[in-house]
Structure formats: C-alpha cells, structure tokens
Design a protein around this motif. Structure first.
Motif, PDB file in Angstrom:
ATOM      1  N   ALA A 114      -3.645   0.560   8.858  1.00 13.56           N
ATOM      2  CA  ALA A 114      -2.736   1.367   8.039  1.00 13.56           C
ATOM      3  C   ALA A 114      -3.421   2.046   6.857  1.00 13.56           C
ATOM      4  O   ALA A 114      -2.775   2.739   6.080  1.00 13.56           O
ATOM      5  CB  ALA A 114      -1.600   0.481   7.528  1.00 13.56           C
ATOM      6  N   LEU A 115      -4.723   1.873   6.728  1.00 14.68           N
ATOM      7  CA  LEU A 115      -5.423   2.397   5.553  1.00 14.68           C
ATOM      8  C   LEU A 115      -5.972   3.796   5.800  1.00 14.68           C
ATOM      9  O   LEU A 115      -7.154   3.983   6.063  1.00 14.68           O
ATOM     10  CB  LEU A 115      -6.544   1.429   5.136  1.00 14.68           C
ATOM     11  N   THR A 116      -5.090   4.776   5.691  1.00 11.30           N
ATOM     12  CA  THR A 116      -5.493   6.176   5.824  1.00 11.30           C
ATOM     13  C   THR A 116      -4.809   6.996   4.733  1.00 11.30           C
ATOM     14  O   THR A 116      -3.674   6.715   4.365  1.00 11.30           O
ATOM     15  CB  THR A 116      -5.102   6.760   7.207  1.00 11.30           C
ATOM     16  N   GLY A 117      -5.508   7.982   4.232  1.00 16.15           N
ATOM     17  CA  GLY A 117      -4.959   8.854   3.202  1.00 16.15           C
ATOM     18  C   GLY A 117      -5.242   8.317   1.811  1.00 16.15           C
ATOM     19  O   GLY A 117      -5.837   7.257   1.650  1.00 16.15           O
ATOM     20  N   PRO A 118      -4.820   9.060   0.796  1.00 17.68           N
ATOM     21  CA  PRO A 118      -5.032   8.603  -0.585  1.00 17.68           C
ATOM     22  C   PRO A 118      -4.053   7.469  -0.911  1.00 17.68           C
ATOM     23  O   PRO A 118      -2.845   7.685  -0.978  1.00 17.68           O
ATOM     24  CB  PRO A 118      -4.734   9.851  -1.422  1.00 17.68           C
ATOM     25  N   VAL A 164       0.862  -1.183   0.000  1.00 20.70           N
ATOM     26  CA  VAL A 164       0.000   0.000   0.000  1.00 20.70           C
ATOM     27  C   VAL A 164       0.897   1.231   0.000  1.00 20.70           C
ATOM     28  O   VAL A 164       1.833   1.326   0.797  1.00 20.70           O
ATOM     29  CB  VAL A 164      -0.917  -0.002   1.247  1.00 20.70           C
ATOM     30  N   ALA A 165       0.599   2.171  -0.896  1.00 17.51           N
ATOM     31  CA  ALA A 165       1.431   3.367  -1.003  1.00 17.51           C
ATOM     32  C   ALA A 165       0.555   4.604  -1.142  1.00 17.51           C
ATOM     33  O   ALA A 165      -0.515   4.566  -1.750  1.00 17.51           O
ATOM     34  CB  ALA A 165       2.364   3.260  -2.197  1.00 17.51           C
ATOM     35  N   GLU A 166       1.055   5.684  -0.586  1.00 19.31           N
ATOM     36  CA  GLU A 166       0.395   6.979  -0.728  1.00 19.31           C
ATOM     37  C   GLU A 166       0.907   7.614  -2.015  1.00 19.31           C
ATOM     38  O   GLU A 166       2.110   7.611  -2.281  1.00 19.31           O
ATOM     39  CB  GLU A 166       0.719   7.863   0.471  1.00 19.31           C
ATOM     40  N   TYR A 167      -0.004   8.136  -2.808  1.00 23.00           N
ATOM     41  CA  TYR A 167       0.370   8.703  -4.106  1.00 23.00           C
ATOM     42  C   TYR A 167       0.078  10.193  -4.194  1.00 23.00           C
ATOM     43  O   TYR A 167       0.059  10.762  -5.293  1.00 23.00           O
ATOM     44  CB  TYR A 167      -0.346   7.951  -5.239  1.00 23.00           C
ATOM     45  N   ARG A 168      -0.078  10.850  -3.084  1.00 23.04           N
ATOM     46  CA  ARG A 168      -0.420  12.269  -3.045  1.00 23.04           C
ATOM     47  C   ARG A 168       0.574  13.103  -3.866  1.00 23.04           C
ATOM     48  O   ARG A 168       1.776  12.976  -3.727  1.00 23.04           O
ATOM     49  CB  ARG A 168      -0.403  12.747  -1.598  1.00 23.04           C
ATOM     50  N   GLY A 169       0.041  13.920  -4.790  1.00 21.87           N
ATOM     51  CA  GLY A 169       0.866  14.820  -5.592  1.00 21.87           C
ATOM     52  C   GLY A 169       1.337  14.250  -6.918  1.00 21.87           C
ATOM     53  O   GLY A 169       1.986  14.943  -7.687  1.00 21.87           O
ATOM     54  N   MET A 170       1.011  13.003  -7.194  1.00 18.96           N
ATOM     55  CA  MET A 170       1.453  12.418  -8.459  1.00 18.96           C
ATOM     56  C   MET A 170       0.549  12.871  -9.603  1.00 18.96           C
ATOM     57  O   MET A 170      -0.648  13.035  -9.432  1.00 18.96           O
ATOM     58  CB  MET A 170       1.458  10.880  -8.370  1.00 18.96           C
ATOM     59  N   GLU A 171       1.149  13.052 -10.748  1.00 17.94           N
ATOM     60  CA  GLU A 171       0.427  13.440 -11.952  1.00 17.94           C
ATOM     61  C   GLU A 171      -0.262  12.214 -12.562  1.00 17.94           C
ATOM     62  O   GLU A 171       0.142  11.076 -12.322  1.00 17.94           O
ATOM     63  CB  GLU A 171       1.398  14.024 -12.977  1.00 17.94           C
ATOM     64  N   VAL A 172      -1.277  12.448 -13.365  1.00 18.97           N
ATOM     65  CA  VAL A 172      -2.003  11.368 -14.033  1.00 18.97           C
ATOM     66  C   VAL A 172      -1.055  10.556 -14.917  1.00 18.97           C
ATOM     67  O   VAL A 172      -1.118   9.322 -14.943  1.00 18.97           O
ATOM     68  CB  VAL A 172      -3.182  11.924 -14.854  1.00 18.97           C
ATOM     69  N   LYS A 184      -4.863  -0.869  -7.831  1.00 26.63           N
ATOM     70  CA  LYS A 184      -6.218  -0.310  -7.714  1.00 26.63           C
ATOM     71  C   LYS A 184      -6.189   0.838  -6.726  1.00 26.63           C
ATOM     72  O   LYS A 184      -5.627   0.730  -5.642  1.00 26.63           O
ATOM     73  CB  LYS A 184      -7.176  -1.405  -7.232  1.00 26.63           C
ATOM     74  N   VAL A 185      -6.810   1.936  -7.116  1.00 24.90           N
ATOM     75  CA  VAL A 185      -7.072   3.032  -6.190  1.00 24.90           C
ATOM     76  C   VAL A 185      -8.507   2.820  -5.714  1.00 24.90           C
ATOM     77  O   VAL A 185      -9.431   2.804  -6.522  1.00 24.90           O
ATOM     78  CB  VAL A 185      -6.920   4.407  -6.868  1.00 24.90           C
ATOM     79  N   VAL A 186      -8.657   2.634  -4.422  1.00 29.14           N
ATOM     80  CA  VAL A 186      -9.958   2.315  -3.832  1.00 29.14           C
ATOM     81  C   VAL A 186     -10.142   3.168  -2.588  1.00 29.14           C
ATOM     82  O   VAL A 186      -9.179   3.456  -1.876  1.00 29.14           O
ATOM     83  CB  VAL A 186     -10.008   0.821  -3.413  1.00 29.14           C
ATOM     84  N   ARG A 187     -11.357   3.552  -2.326  1.00 26.80           N
ATOM     85  CA  ARG A 187     -11.640   4.225  -1.058  1.00 26.80           C
ATOM     86  C   ARG A 187     -11.262   3.283   0.082  1.00 26.80           C
ATOM     87  O   ARG A 187     -11.514   2.086   0.020  1.00 26.80           O
ATOM     88  CB  ARG A 187     -13.120   4.571  -0.957  1.00 26.80           C
ATOM     89  N   ASN A 188     -10.672   3.851   1.100  1.00 25.87           N
ATOM     90  CA  ASN A 188     -10.194   3.033   2.209  1.00 25.87           C
ATOM     91  C   ASN A 188     -11.316   2.263   2.901  1.00 25.87           C
ATOM     92  O   ASN A 188     -11.112   1.132   3.341  1.00 25.87           O
ATOM     93  CB  ASN A 188      -9.416   3.888   3.206  1.00 25.87           C
ATOM     94  N   THR A 189     -12.498   2.854   2.995  1.00 26.81           N
ATOM     95  CA  THR A 189     -13.606   2.145   3.641  1.00 26.81           C
ATOM     96  C   THR A 189     -13.992   0.901   2.836  1.00 26.81           C
ATOM     97  O   THR A 189     -14.292  -0.146   3.416  1.00 26.81           O
ATOM     98  CB  THR A 189     -14.840   3.061   3.795  1.00 26.81           C
ATOM     99  N   LEU A 190     -13.948   1.015   1.505  1.00 31.87           N
ATOM    100  CA  LEU A 190     -14.257  -0.138   0.665  1.00 31.87           C
ATOM    101  C   LEU A 190     -13.131  -1.166   0.733  1.00 31.87           C
ATOM    102  O   LEU A 190     -13.380  -2.377   0.760  1.00 31.87           O
ATOM    103  CB  LEU A 190     -14.497   0.294  -0.775  1.00 31.87           C
ATOM    104  N   ALA A 191     -11.895  -0.710   0.782  1.00 32.30           N
ATOM    105  CA  ALA A 191     -10.755  -1.628   0.897  1.00 32.30           C
ATOM    106  C   ALA A 191     -10.808  -2.392   2.218  1.00 32.30           C
ATOM    107  O   ALA A 191     -10.529  -3.593   2.256  1.00 32.30           O
ATOM    108  CB  ALA A 191      -9.443  -0.855   0.785  1.00 32.30           C
ATOM    109  N   LYS A 192     -11.189  -1.703   3.293  1.00 34.09           N
ATOM    110  CA  LYS A 192     -11.293  -2.378   4.593  1.00 34.09           C
ATOM    111  C   LYS A 192     -12.336  -3.493   4.534  1.00 34.09           C
ATOM    112  O   LYS A 192     -12.126  -4.582   5.062  1.00 34.09           O
ATOM    113  CB  LYS A 192     -11.648  -1.376   5.689  1.00 34.09           C
TER     114      LYS A 192
END
Length: 172
Positions: free
Chosen positions: A75-79, A27-35, A53-61
C-alpha cells in the motif's frame, strides 16, 4: 535534496524503532496540502501521542520490513504521511479521521493494527478503538456487579457461620 547513505540509514533506524513500539499505523496521502495545514496536523499529533513522519516509501518499506506492520508494503505508493499510534491503538486513525473532516486533501490509504493490512474503509472501526484508560474503565465496569455481589457474600459469611455454629450448639 539528495540524502546520503548515512542519513537514509538513520531514517530507517528511527522509523523502525518507532514501529517496534507502535500499537498501530495509519498511512495517508497528503497531496495538495499546504505547509501550514501539515504543521497543524503535526501539532495535533504531538498532543495526541501520535508519531508523524513523511518518509520516502522505499525507506519506509525497509523500516517496516521486520516489524508487525510489514503487511503495509503493497500500500506504500504516492506521497504518504505515516502516523504511528504509540499510546492508543486508534490514535493515528482518530487523528487522520478528525483532521480529514476539515481538510479533504488528507486521504487515508491504509491502516494496520499488526494483524494484516486494512483498507481505508476500516478507518472508523480503528478510530473507535478505546484508549488504555477507556478499556480499563470498561473492564472494571464489567466487574462492578459481580464484585459487589462477591463482597456482599463475603461480608455475610461470618454472620451465617455464627448462626450455623449456634444451631449446632443448640442441637447438642
């Protein structure tokens, strides 16, 4: 864009299915990355047999709750972007490690190989896990010397057996 209940259930089912087949997850945070950077990451993931996959954390949980990766919950917090290794246990970790060398915005936050939550400091250890082919090659290499000796011994047995029989015959 808001997701309806049916779409959320579909995402949870998809991620749950992938998690059930995965050997590990990173799991990695990708904040600030370009498309374009994320697209490049996805292309590399496909090439290496990693499901991203980029998934909402609530759905991933929800998706991971009944899997061997349920320990990731805390550990599932943030983008976050989720990388599931399908073919090799270190695949997603290796992908994130290599991609992180050229893009410092991708930050690994957690890893799991199904035996507990691992922190980002374990990235190198998980990334260095061998692929299936590498593991088989190492296993065969450990057998090489003993198997060679075993085959040599089997080849010598008939010769020694004949000598023993000849010696017994000479004694009579």
């Amino acid at each position: 864009m808001a997701l309806g209940l049916a779409a959320k259930k579909e995402i949870v089912a998809e991620v749950s299915d992938v998690a059930s087949r995965a050997l590990s997850v990173a799991v990695a945070e990708y904040r600030g990355m370009e498309v374009a950077e994320l697209t490049d990451l996805r292309v590399k993931a496909r090439e290496q047999g990693v499901y991203l996959k980029v998934v909402r954390n609530t759905l991933a949980k929800r998706a991971l709750a009944d899997s061997k990766f349920a320990d990731l919950d805390s550990a599932l917090t943030g983008p976050l972007i989720y990388g599931f290794s399908i073919d090799a246990p270190g695949g997603a970790a290796r992908l994130f490690k290599d991609f992180g060398k050229q893009n410092d915005k991708l930050k690994v936050t957690a890893l799991s190989i199904g035996s507990g939550l691992l922190g980002p400091e374990k990235l190198d250890a998980v990334a260095s896990l061998p692929t299936r082919d590498e593991a088989l090659a190492k296993l065969l290499a450990t057998f090489k010397a003993p198997v060679g000796k075993f085959v040599q011994t089997i080849n010598e047995v008939p010769t020694k057996f004949v000598r023993v029989l000849a010696a017994i015959k000479d004694e009579k």
